[in-house]
Design a protein around this motif. Structure first.
Motif, PDB file in Angstrom:
ATOM      1  N   LYS A 162     -13.825   3.450  -4.607  1.00  0.00           N
ATOM      2  CA  LYS A 162     -13.120   2.400  -5.332  1.00  0.00           C
ATOM      3  C   LYS A 162     -12.625   2.916  -6.668  1.00  0.00           C
ATOM      4  O   LYS A 162     -11.520   2.605  -7.105  1.00  0.00           O
ATOM      5  N   ASP A 163     -13.420   3.757  -7.312  1.00  0.00           N
ATOM      6  CA  ASP A 163     -13.013   4.309  -8.595  1.00  0.00           C
ATOM      7  C   ASP A 163     -11.804   5.223  -8.454  1.00  0.00           C
ATOM      8  O   ASP A 163     -11.001   5.337  -9.376  1.00  0.00           O
ATOM      9  N   GLU A 164     -11.666   5.906  -7.322  1.00  0.00           N
ATOM     10  CA  GLU A 164     -10.488   6.743  -7.106  1.00  0.00           C
ATOM     11  C   GLU A 164      -9.220   5.907  -7.153  1.00  0.00           C
ATOM     12  O   GLU A 164      -8.257   6.264  -7.831  1.00  0.00           O
ATOM     13  N   LEU A 165      -9.207   4.791  -6.455  1.00  0.00           N
ATOM     14  CA  LEU A 165      -8.027   3.937  -6.444  1.00  0.00           C
ATOM     15  C   LEU A 165      -7.772   3.346  -7.820  1.00  0.00           C
ATOM     16  O   LEU A 165      -6.627   3.304  -8.286  1.00  0.00           O
ATOM     17  N   SER A 166      -8.839   2.888  -8.488  1.00  0.00           N
ATOM     18  CA  SER A 166      -8.686   2.293  -9.819  1.00  0.00           C
ATOM     19  C   SER A 166      -8.168   3.318 -10.819  1.00  0.00           C
ATOM     20  O   SER A 166      -7.271   3.031 -11.619  1.00  0.00           O
ATOM     21  N   GLN A 167      -8.746   4.511 -10.765  1.00  0.00           N
ATOM     22  CA  GLN A 167      -8.305   5.545 -11.698  1.00  0.00           C
ATOM     23  C   GLN A 167      -6.848   5.918 -11.453  1.00  0.00           C
ATOM     24  O   GLN A 167      -6.073   6.086 -12.396  1.00  0.00           O
ATOM     25  N   TYR A 168      -6.483   6.032 -10.187  1.00  0.00           N
ATOM     26  CA  TYR A 168      -5.103   6.389  -9.848  1.00  0.00           C
ATOM     27  C   TYR A 168      -4.124   5.340 -10.376  1.00  0.00           C
ATOM     28  O   TYR A 168      -3.081   5.672 -10.954  1.00  0.00           O
ATOM     29  N   LEU A 169      -4.446   4.072 -10.218  1.00  0.00           N
ATOM     30  CA  LEU A 169      -3.524   3.013 -10.622  1.00  0.00           C
ATOM     31  C   LEU A 169      -3.473   2.823 -12.134  1.00  0.00           C
ATOM     32  O   LEU A 169      -2.481   2.295 -12.655  1.00  0.00           O
ATOM     33  N   THR A 170      -4.534   3.211 -12.845  1.00  0.00           N
ATOM     34  CA  THR A 170      -4.523   3.051 -14.303  1.00  0.00           C
ATOM     35  C   THR A 170      -3.705   4.136 -14.996  1.00  0.00           C
ATOM     36  O   THR A 170      -3.288   3.949 -16.143  1.00  0.00           O
ATOM     37  N   GLU A 171      -3.466   5.229 -14.332  1.00  0.00           N
ATOM     38  CA  GLU A 171      -2.650   6.287 -14.923  1.00  0.00           C
ATOM     39  C   GLU A 171      -1.176   5.916 -14.824  1.00  0.00           C
ATOM     40  O   GLU A 171      -0.751   5.264 -13.871  1.00  0.00           O
ATOM     41  N   PRO A 172      -0.353   6.322 -15.805  1.00  0.00           N
ATOM     42  CA  PRO A 172       1.077   5.962 -15.776  1.00  0.00           C
ATOM     43  C   PRO A 172       1.791   6.638 -14.613  1.00  0.00           C
ATOM     44  O   PRO A 172       1.377   7.708 -14.150  1.00  0.00           O
ATOM     45  N   PRO A 173       2.867   6.040 -14.126  1.00  0.00           N
ATOM     46  CA  PRO A 173       3.618   6.651 -13.019  1.00  0.00           C
ATOM     47  C   PRO A 173       4.237   7.989 -13.428  1.00  0.00           C
ATOM     48  O   PRO A 173       4.498   8.239 -14.609  1.00  0.00           O
TER      49      PRO A 173
ATOM     50  N   ASN B 150       4.334  -7.392  -5.855  1.00  0.00           N
ATOM     51  CA  ASN B 150       3.238  -6.933  -6.711  1.00  0.00           C
ATOM     52  C   ASN B 150       2.282  -8.081  -7.038  1.00  0.00           C
ATOM     53  O   ASN B 150       2.236  -8.587  -8.156  1.00  0.00           O
ATOM     54  N   SER B 151       1.493  -8.459  -6.036  1.00  0.00           N
ATOM     55  CA  SER B 151       0.566  -9.581  -6.225  1.00  0.00           C
ATOM     56  C   SER B 151      -0.874  -9.085  -6.176  1.00  0.00           C
ATOM     57  O   SER B 151      -1.180  -8.030  -5.602  1.00  0.00           O
ATOM     58  N   ASP B 152      -1.767  -9.859  -6.792  1.00  0.00           N
ATOM     59  CA  ASP B 152      -3.195  -9.523  -6.759  1.00  0.00           C
ATOM     60  C   ASP B 152      -3.740  -9.595  -5.332  1.00  0.00           C
ATOM     61  O   ASP B 152      -4.640  -8.836  -4.973  1.00  0.00           O
ATOM     62  N   LYS B 153      -3.200 -10.506  -4.542  1.00  0.00           N
ATOM     63  CA  LYS B 153      -3.646 -10.626  -3.158  1.00  0.00           C
ATOM     64  C   LYS B 153      -3.372  -9.334  -2.389  1.00  0.00           C
ATOM     65  O   LYS B 153      -4.238  -8.829  -1.657  1.00  0.00           O
ATOM     66  N   ASN B 154      -2.151  -8.789  -2.569  1.00  0.00           N
ATOM     67  CA  ASN B 154      -1.823  -7.531  -1.895  1.00  0.00           C
ATOM     68  C   ASN B 154      -2.693  -6.386  -2.401  1.00  0.00           C
ATOM     69  O   ASN B 154      -3.081  -5.498  -1.631  1.00  0.00           O
ATOM     70  N   LEU B 155      -3.021  -6.415  -3.686  1.00  0.00           N
ATOM     71  CA  LEU B 155      -3.871  -5.361  -4.229  1.00  0.00           C
ATOM     72  C   LEU B 155      -5.265  -5.423  -3.628  1.00  0.00           C
ATOM     73  O   LEU B 155      -5.849  -4.385  -3.273  1.00  0.00           O
ATOM     74  N   GLU B 156      -5.807  -6.608  -3.479  1.00  0.00           N
ATOM     75  CA  GLU B 156      -7.136  -6.741  -2.885  1.00  0.00           C
ATOM     76  C   GLU B 156      -7.123  -6.336  -1.414  1.00  0.00           C
ATOM     77  O   GLU B 156      -8.072  -5.724  -0.921  1.00  0.00           O
ATOM     78  N   GLU B 157      -6.048  -6.658  -0.711  1.00  0.00           N
ATOM     79  CA  GLU B 157      -5.950  -6.228   0.684  1.00  0.00           C
ATOM     80  C   GLU B 157      -5.880  -4.705   0.774  1.00  0.00           C
ATOM     81  O   GLU B 157      -6.480  -4.083   1.667  1.00  0.00           O
ATOM     82  N   ALA B 158      -5.159  -4.090  -0.177  1.00  0.00           N
ATOM     83  CA  ALA B 158      -5.067  -2.632  -0.196  1.00  0.00           C
ATOM     84  C   ALA B 158      -6.431  -2.011  -0.468  1.00  0.00           C
ATOM     85  O   ALA B 158      -6.819  -1.016   0.158  1.00  0.00           O
ATOM     86  N   ARG B 159      -7.183  -2.603  -1.386  1.00  0.00           N
ATOM     87  CA  ARG B 159      -8.530  -2.093  -1.672  1.00  0.00           C
ATOM     88  C   ARG B 159      -9.422  -2.214  -0.442  1.00  0.00           C
ATOM     89  O   ARG B 159     -10.161  -1.284  -0.100  1.00  0.00           O
TER      90      ARG B 159
ATOM     91  N   LYS C 186       3.857   3.345  -8.145  1.00  0.00           N
ATOM     92  CA  LYS C 186       2.598   2.651  -8.438  1.00  0.00           C
ATOM     93  C   LYS C 186       2.858   1.144  -8.566  1.00  0.00           C
ATOM     94  O   LYS C 186       3.762   0.595  -7.925  1.00  0.00           O
ATOM     95  N   ARG C 187       2.093   0.475  -9.402  1.00  0.00           N
ATOM     96  CA  ARG C 187       2.303  -0.973  -9.542  1.00  0.00           C
ATOM     97  C   ARG C 187       3.415  -1.294 -10.530  1.00  0.00           C
ATOM     98  O   ARG C 187       4.031  -2.362 -10.463  1.00  0.00           O
ATOM     99  N   GLU C 188       3.693  -0.348 -11.439  1.00  0.00           N
ATOM    100  CA  GLU C 188       4.660  -0.623 -12.490  1.00  0.00           C
ATOM    101  C   GLU C 188       6.067  -0.858 -11.950  1.00  0.00           C
ATOM    102  O   GLU C 188       6.822  -1.681 -12.490  1.00  0.00           O
ATOM    103  N   LEU C 189       6.454  -0.164 -10.898  1.00  0.00           N
ATOM    104  CA  LEU C 189       7.817  -0.273 -10.381  1.00  0.00           C
ATOM    105  C   LEU C 189       7.888  -0.961  -9.024  1.00  0.00           C
ATOM    106  O   LEU C 189       8.956  -0.994  -8.412  1.00  0.00           O
TER     107      LEU C 189
ATOM    108  N   MET D  57       0.831  -1.205   0.000  1.00  0.00           N
ATOM    109  CA  MET D  57       0.000   0.000   0.000  1.00  0.00           C
ATOM    110  C   MET D  57       0.863   1.252   0.000  1.00  0.00           C
ATOM    111  O   MET D  57       0.612   2.201  -0.748  1.00  0.00           O
ATOM    112  N   CYS D  58       1.874   1.272   0.866  1.00  0.00           N
ATOM    113  CA  CYS D  58       2.747   2.441   0.941  1.00  0.00           C
ATOM    114  C   CYS D  58       3.474   2.670  -0.379  1.00  0.00           C
ATOM    115  O   CYS D  58       3.673   3.815  -0.802  1.00  0.00           O
ATOM    116  N   ALA D  59       3.861   1.575  -1.041  1.00  0.00           N
ATOM    117  CA  ALA D  59       4.629   1.691  -2.283  1.00  0.00           C
ATOM    118  C   ALA D  59       3.783   2.237  -3.421  1.00  0.00           C
ATOM    119  O   ALA D  59       4.201   3.148  -4.142  1.00  0.00           O
ATOM    120  N   ILE D  60       2.578   1.716  -3.609  1.00  0.00           N
ATOM    121  CA  ILE D  60       1.782   2.140  -4.761  1.00  0.00           C
ATOM    122  C   ILE D  60       1.270   3.568  -4.617  1.00  0.00           C
ATOM    123  O   ILE D  60       0.915   4.204  -5.616  1.00  0.00           O
TER     124      ILE D  60
END
Length: 672
Positions: free
Chosen positions: A563-574, A495-504, A486-489, A477-480
């Motif tokens: 939820k859309d705030e987090l999704s929108q933030y992560l879909t934008e490039p770093p 960078n696992s889906d499990k960690n992403l779901e926990e962050a959500r 974000k998730r790219e670096l 969470m702190c990293a993204i």
């Protein structure tokens, strides 16, 4: 509380006693003031006595007249008599700073005019008392023990500068410094009450010359304007046997004393087993009270351990080169020859004097020295450098140094970047560690040197040991939330889906509503079936009221938007790596109103428990020297007050703020 200036305060009792200088001494009169009749008067040398400035010579050149009482004396009167006149008739005459101001109505103190003498003495007395305050600040800023005040040479220096000055006794200086510490700590406590975001802690440990273990606790937070702040909260003595429970006891006392129980979110430790145990116990306490708390190991300490693994086999060679350069730095002829050799062989550039510290930067500098210049300078000065022992390196050692220098060059660039980066987020620190791990893997796979492969294996194991401890849902969470990462670096292993779901889940649960900020959390800190703001009694009721149905629709809408705030933030490039993470969030917080609150809390989590340059540069050695020699009674007042002054807090004793800069300007102005 009313704030007063130092000039208005009641000075510490017994600090300075009034001291009246009744004269600068009386010369013995060995010359007869009366000429012997009938004998020629010998020509006398021109008088240069200090008393003469208080007399004026008459226009005829035959008499001198006192500037105070106008009594006349023959020009041949001995200076001893003039001195006795001043001492008997005008005691205190030497307190007049400018004799040009002396006139016929000037009053000099005697038995009947003691009040005038008191006014003359008043300012010097205050100035001499202020000297002790400046001395106190000097000891604090220089981290010197207060026993310095008892040093005979130090006392002699002050007596030479002003014989009337009296230095505070050590006990009094220690008592005053403790009062200053307590006053300034109240200011720190008051300032933290105005912090609206979460506060993240870092712990640092060291041992003094008295073999006492200390722990410094520092708080970090980001304010509403997206500025990072940090302040030392306290320095604690860790009782024997200095294990987890003792550290926990000291830490919880600091947290409670600053009323941070409901406001801390994380703690970054120095990677020691005892500190980790204490933080684990604290996390269990927080979890039992449904309060989120996380702890992470220090990335800088981990990187230092990795680098030590890379240098372990070359320590004897590094010691030999360091010994040579220390002697060269102290020998003008050898240093000049070394510089000429560097220019002759076009080796360098080198920065003089050479860094010979035992830090990582010092070690890398030893690897980067010009080999031909070193070899030729060693040969030329072998009789005067090295204590008679040859310091010349054989070709095999030079070859090993050259190979290792090329391998560690990227490590040096990484640590330099880490030291100079203003905001060291968890995401950025993990990004650097992951880069180091890739370099080690590449060396291990591609190197033809068996010794280098073995070295790389050891470094790789150390790196993986750290990542095994630090990779979890919280650090993800702190990293993204670092817009550069974000998730790219984010490292692949993190960078696992499990960690992403926990962050959500954490984001929806803790930040979907401002009034439920950090109120409910599951046992493992992530995910879970509970959602803040929902009443379990209503959830279990079949009949749902009309009002509750409307409320549920609004909650679902709110969660969807969140939820859309987090999704929108992560879909934008770093963002670019040169971007300031806090500046980015300051500019984009309106686009992500709820996510920005989470970012403000979690970007304050520190990836390192200390400033990296304390581990990788000579600054760490300087800090160790300052802390190591302080006795127990001086540690907190000296180190805490010094840190608070650097953080912008005012030097204060009770209600009195002591502005040393203004006092200096005032004193210079009055003397001018």
């Amino acid at each position: 509380m009313e704030t007063r200036s130092l000039m208005d305060m009641t000075l510490v009792s017994g600090a300075i006693e009034p001291c009246v200088n009744t004269g600068i001494g009386t010369s013995s009169d060995k010359a007869n003031s009366n000429s012997i009749a009938g004998q020629p008067v010998k020509k006398k040398k021109a008088m240069t006595s200090l008393y003469l400035k208080y007399f004026e010579t008459a226009s005829d050149g035959k008499t001198r007249r006192c500037k105070f009482c106008k009594q006349s004396y023959s020009i041949a009167t001995a200076t001893g008599n003039l001195g006795r006149h001043l001492n008997n008739r005008h005691p205190g005459y030497d307190q007049i700073r400018d004799t040009a101001e002396v006139g016929p109505h000037t009053t000099i103190a005697n038995d009947s005019t003691s009040k005038s003498l008191s006014s003359i003495q008043a300012k010097p007395q205050i100035d001499r008392d202020l000297i002790n305050w400046f001395l106190l600040k000097f000891l604090i800023n220089a981290s010197l023990p207060f026993s310095t005040l008892e040093d005979e040479s130090f006392i002699s220096l002050y007596k030479f500068l002003d014989p009337r000055a009296k230095i505070w006794p050590r006990e009094q200086a220690e008592a005053v410094s403790l009062q200053v510490f307590q006053s300034m700590q109240e200011d720190v406590r008051a300032s933290l009450q105005n912090v609206s975001s979460k506060i993240c802690l870092t712990l640092d440990f060291w041992t003094s010359c008295e073999e006492i273990l200390y722990m410094s606790v520092t708080g970090h937070w980001i304010d509403d304007m997206w500025h990072m702040h940090k302040v030392l909260l306290n320095i604690c003595h860790i009782a024997y046997p200095c294990s987890g429970p003792e550290i926990l006891y000291a830490l919880t006392r600091v947290i409670s004393s600053f009323d941070l129980d409901m406001r801390i979110v994380s703690c970054t430790t120095n990677n020691s087993q005892q500190a980790g145990h204490a933080c684990q116990l604290l996390m269990e306490q927080m979890d039992s009270q449904k309060r989120p708390f996380f702890y992470i190991p220090c990335g800088a300490h981990a990187l230092k351990m990795i680098l030590e693994g890379g240098l372990v086999n070359l320590k004897p060679i590094l010691s030999k080169i360091r010994e040579f350069m220390i002697e060269v730095n102290s020998n003008c002829d050898a240093l000049e020859d070394f510089k000429q050799m560097v220019a002759l062989y076009q080796e360098g550039p080198l920065k003089f004097p050479i860094d010979t510290s035992a830090s990582w930067n010092g070690d890398f500098t030893m690897l980067d020295l010009a080999p031909n210049a070193v070899d030729n300078t060693m040969k030329k000065h072998e009789e005067t450098i090295g204590g008679g022992c040859s310091l010349t390196l054989p070709p095999s050692e030079y070859s090993a140094i050259n190979i290792l220098h090329q391998f560690l060059d990227q490590f040096y660039k990484t640590t330099t970047n880490l030291c100079t980066t203003k905001i060291r987020t968890v995401g950025l620190v993990l990004f650097f560690i992951d880069h180091i791990a890739d370099l080690i893997t590449s060396c291990r796979d591609d190197s033809c040197q068996d010794w280098l492969k073995t070295l790389a294996d050891d470094m790789y194991n150390r790196a993986r040991s750290f990542t095994g401890q630090v990779y979890n849902g919280f650090t993800f969470m702190c990293a993204i939330l670092d817009p550069r990462i974000k998730r790219e670096l984010v490292p692949d292993a993190l960078n696992s889906d499990k960690n992403l779901e926990e962050a959500r889940g954490f984001f929806l649960r803790e930040y979907s509503k401002n009034n439920n900020h950090f109120m409910v959390i599951t046992s493992n800190g992530f995910g879970g079936a509970h959602e803040s703001g929902f009443s379990s009694s209503i959830e279990n009721t079949d009949a749902v009221s009309f009002a509750e149905e409307i409320a549920r629709k609004r909650r679902r809408s709110n969660i969807s938007l969140t939820k859309d705030e987090l999704s929108q933030y992560l879909t934008e490039p770093p963002a670019a790596m040169t971007t300031d993470a806090l500046d980015w969030w300051r500019a984009n917080s309106a686009r992500f109103p709820r996510l920005s609150i989470m970012a403000r809390d979690l970007l304050a989590v520190q990836g390192t428990s200390v400033e990296p340059d304390e581990l990788f540069t000579s600054r760490g050695e300087d800090l160790h020297k300052r802390r190591y020699c302080l006795p127990f009674v001086n540690v907190r007042p000296v180190l805490c007050v010094s840190s608070w002054i650097q953080s912008g807090y005012k030097f204060r004793l009770g209600p009195t703020e002591i502005d040393f800069d203004s006092l200096v300007e005032t004193g210079v102005g009055k003397r001018g």
